[in-house]
Design a protein around this motif. Structure first.
Motif, mmCIF file in Angstrom:
data_model
loop_
_atom_site.group_PDB
_atom_site.id
_atom_site.type_symbol
_atom_site.label_atom_id
_atom_site.label_comp_id
_atom_site.label_asym_id
_atom_site.label_seq_id
_atom_site.Cartn_x
_atom_site.Cartn_y
_atom_site.Cartn_z
ATOM 1 N N ALA A 1 41.045 43.135 75.069
ATOM 2 C CA ALA A 1 42.012 44.125 75.559
ATOM 3 C C ALA A 1 41.443 45.524 75.525
ATOM 4 O O ALA A 1 41.830 46.385 76.321
ATOM 5 C CB ALA A 1 43.281 44.045 74.710
ATOM 6 N N GLU A 2 40.480 45.770 74.629
ATOM 7 C CA GLU A 2 39.916 47.110 74.525
ATOM 8 C C GLU A 2 39.031 47.456 75.742
ATOM 9 O O GLU A 2 39.096 48.556 76.273
ATOM 10 C CB GLU A 2 39.103 47.228 73.238
ATOM 11 C CG GLU A 2 39.970 47.299 71.983
ATOM 12 C CD GLU A 2 39.134 47.381 70.732
ATOM 13 O OE1 GLU A 2 37.866 47.337 70.875
ATOM 14 O OE2 GLU A 2 39.689 47.479 69.619
ATOM 15 N N PHE A 3 38.199 46.519 76.184
ATOM 16 C CA PHE A 3 37.300 46.851 77.307
ATOM 17 C C PHE A 3 37.777 46.315 78.658
ATOM 18 O O PHE A 3 37.115 46.513 79.665
ATOM 19 C CB PHE A 3 35.863 46.341 77.041
ATOM 20 C CG PHE A 3 35.733 44.863 76.960
ATOM 21 C CD1 PHE A 3 35.659 44.085 78.092
ATOM 22 C CD2 PHE A 3 35.662 44.231 75.717
ATOM 23 C CE1 PHE A 3 35.500 42.709 78.005
ATOM 24 C CE2 PHE A 3 35.506 42.863 75.630
ATOM 25 C CZ PHE A 3 35.430 42.102 76.776
ATOM 26 N N LYS A 4 38.900 45.656 78.672
ATOM 27 C CA LYS A 4 39.424 45.155 79.948
ATOM 28 C C LYS A 4 40.016 46.308 80.744
ATOM 29 O O LYS A 4 40.729 47.148 80.203
ATOM 30 C CB LYS A 4 40.475 44.089 79.695
ATOM 31 C CG LYS A 4 40.937 43.397 80.961
ATOM 32 C CD LYS A 4 41.897 42.280 80.632
ATOM 33 C CE LYS A 4 42.339 41.565 81.911
ATOM 34 N NZ LYS A 4 43.284 40.452 81.610
ATOM 35 N N ARG A 5 39.716 46.322 82.035
ATOM 36 C CA ARG A 5 40.225 47.356 82.918
ATOM 37 C C ARG A 5 40.926 46.676 84.073
ATOM 38 O O ARG A 5 40.433 45.679 84.621
ATOM 39 C CB ARG A 5 39.085 48.242 83.450
ATOM 40 C CG ARG A 5 38.347 49.010 82.379
ATOM 41 C CD ARG A 5 39.221 50.136 81.806
ATOM 42 N NE ARG A 5 38.503 50.913 80.820
ATOM 43 C CZ ARG A 5 38.454 50.638 79.529
ATOM 44 N NH1 ARG A 5 39.075 49.568 79.058
ATOM 45 N NH2 ARG A 5 37.793 51.400 78.687
ATOM 46 N N LYS B 1 40.791 38.484 71.206
ATOM 47 C CA LYS B 1 41.758 39.004 72.179
ATOM 48 C C LYS B 1 41.900 40.517 72.067
ATOM 49 O O LYS B 1 42.047 41.217 73.080
ATOM 50 C CB LYS B 1 43.113 38.341 71.963
ATOM 51 C CG LYS B 1 43.148 36.873 72.366
ATOM 52 C CD LYS B 1 44.537 36.283 72.166
ATOM 53 C CE LYS B 1 44.587 34.828 72.611
ATOM 54 N NZ LYS B 1 45.944 34.218 72.406
ATOM 55 N N LYS B 2 41.834 41.001 70.861
ATOM 56 C CA LYS B 2 41.914 42.446 70.665
ATOM 57 C C LYS B 2 40.716 43.150 71.300
ATOM 58 O O LYS B 2 40.851 44.175 71.970
ATOM 59 C CB LYS B 2 41.989 42.736 69.169
ATOM 60 C CG LYS B 2 42.240 44.196 68.841
ATOM 61 C CD LYS B 2 42.343 44.376 67.337
ATOM 62 C CE LYS B 2 42.564 45.852 66.997
ATOM 63 N NZ LYS B 2 42.687 46.074 65.531
ATOM 64 N N CYS B 3 39.522 42.582 71.079
ATOM 65 C CA CYS B 3 38.306 43.162 71.688
ATOM 66 C C CYS B 3 38.371 43.099 73.213
ATOM 67 O O CYS B 3 37.961 44.024 73.911
ATOM 68 C CB CYS B 3 37.073 42.447 71.172
ATOM 69 S SG CYS B 3 36.720 42.716 69.434
#
Length: 309
Positions: free
Chosen positions: A62-66, A58-60
């Motif tokens: 959230a990092e690349f989600k736009r 989930k952390k990953c």
């Protein structure tokens, strides 16, 4: 020499084995650390355990989600459209969520993909129209070519060359056929001329022999031109010409010629034309002299006679 070479090879092999193995000091250090175990020393990699780290995923994410608008993403998740064929046939249709698809059946699998794409199009078109995005190609729209104009010009030249080569091949084929036909016609014309020449010579010979008294063959027979077989020249109804009559008078005409002078019984018994004096040469000298004419003297005798005068 052989023994020396074998000793050198054995020495090299022993050196390689010593280099490849660990020394005694290194082995003792590894045993003290607990790295060596009894039995064969084979290094085995331990199997990696799969770890389900949900929080890390989930952390990953959230990092690349736009947070992009739907027009930029154009993603849709939906179920396939209703099977119209099954509905028309009155078959009980299963729920779309629990529909079972036989993956081994190619036709059923492809139909499922087709219905899903159909449902996606039906859902996406209204959204695109709301966003004022045209969904139809304009009439004057020309798609950009993937290849350059120079490349297309090369292809065009090759196609033109290929077409010209095919045209040349067709022309050459037609010319060969025409030549074959022309040779055939030429042979037929030559045969026809030879036939006409032969007929003309035979007609001339027959005219010379008196079997024909007309020269119609010189002007050309109309029936022969039309392709109708002409009849053989027949004897003239008026009789043979003057030349033939003269030859018949001189050499005779028709009848048996071989053995015509042989004696027969009648000719042997017929002695009416026999003359004894003529046959035995006892004719009277006076009769002989009376029968002779004055013979002209020769050239030399006449010259002497002139000289005497």
């Amino acid at each position: 020499m052989v023994d020396m070479d074998e000793d050198c090879q054995l020495g090299l092999e022993s050196e390689e084995e010593e280099d490849s193995e660990l020394s005694d000091g290194e082995l003792q250090e590894a045993f003290a650390k607990g790295l060596l175990k009894p039995g064969l020393n084979i290094h085995v990699q331990e199997s990696r355990k799969a770890v389900s780290n949900v929080e890390g995923l989930k952390k990953c994410l959230a990092e690349f989600k736009r947070s992009l608008p739907w027009v930029e993403r154009l993603d849709l998740t939906n179920y396939p459209a209703i099977d119209i064929v099954a509905k028309a046939e009155g078959r009980l249709e299963q729920s779309q969520n629990n529909e079972e698809i036989n993956t081994e059946d190619d036709f059923q699998r492809e139909m499922y993909f087709y219905r899903q794409a159909q449902a996606t199009v039906l859902e996406a078109l209204p959204k695109l129209q709301k966003c004022d995005i045209p969904t139809k190609r304009p009439d004057d729209y020309f798609a950009e070519m993937a290849k350059t104009d120079q490349h297309m010009q090369k292809i065009r030249k090759k196609l033109i060359q290929k077409e010209m080569a095919m045209e040349k091949s067709e022309k050459a084929k037609k010319l060969r056929e025409q030549r074959k036909f022309g040779k055939k016609v030429q042979v037929e014309v030559l045969q026809k001329r030879q036939k006409e020449k032969k007929a003309m010579l035979s007609a001339v010979k027959k005219y010379q022999k008196g079997m024909a008294d007309k020269l119609d063959f010189l002007e050309g027979n109309q029936e022969g031109k039309k392709g109708v077989a002409t009849s053989k020249p027949q004897m003239s109804k008026q009789g043979p010409n003057a030349k033939r009559r003269y030859k018949e008078q001189k050499f005779g005409f028709g009848g048996k010629k071989k053995g015509s002078k042989w004696n027969t019984k009648d000719s042997h018994n017929d002695v009416s034309s026999f003359r004894a004096k003529t046959a035995h040469g006892k004719m009277d000298n006076k009769f002989r002299k009376a029968g002779k004419k004055n013979k002209r003297p020769g050239k030399e005798a006449r010259r002497k006679m002139k000289a005497r005068k």
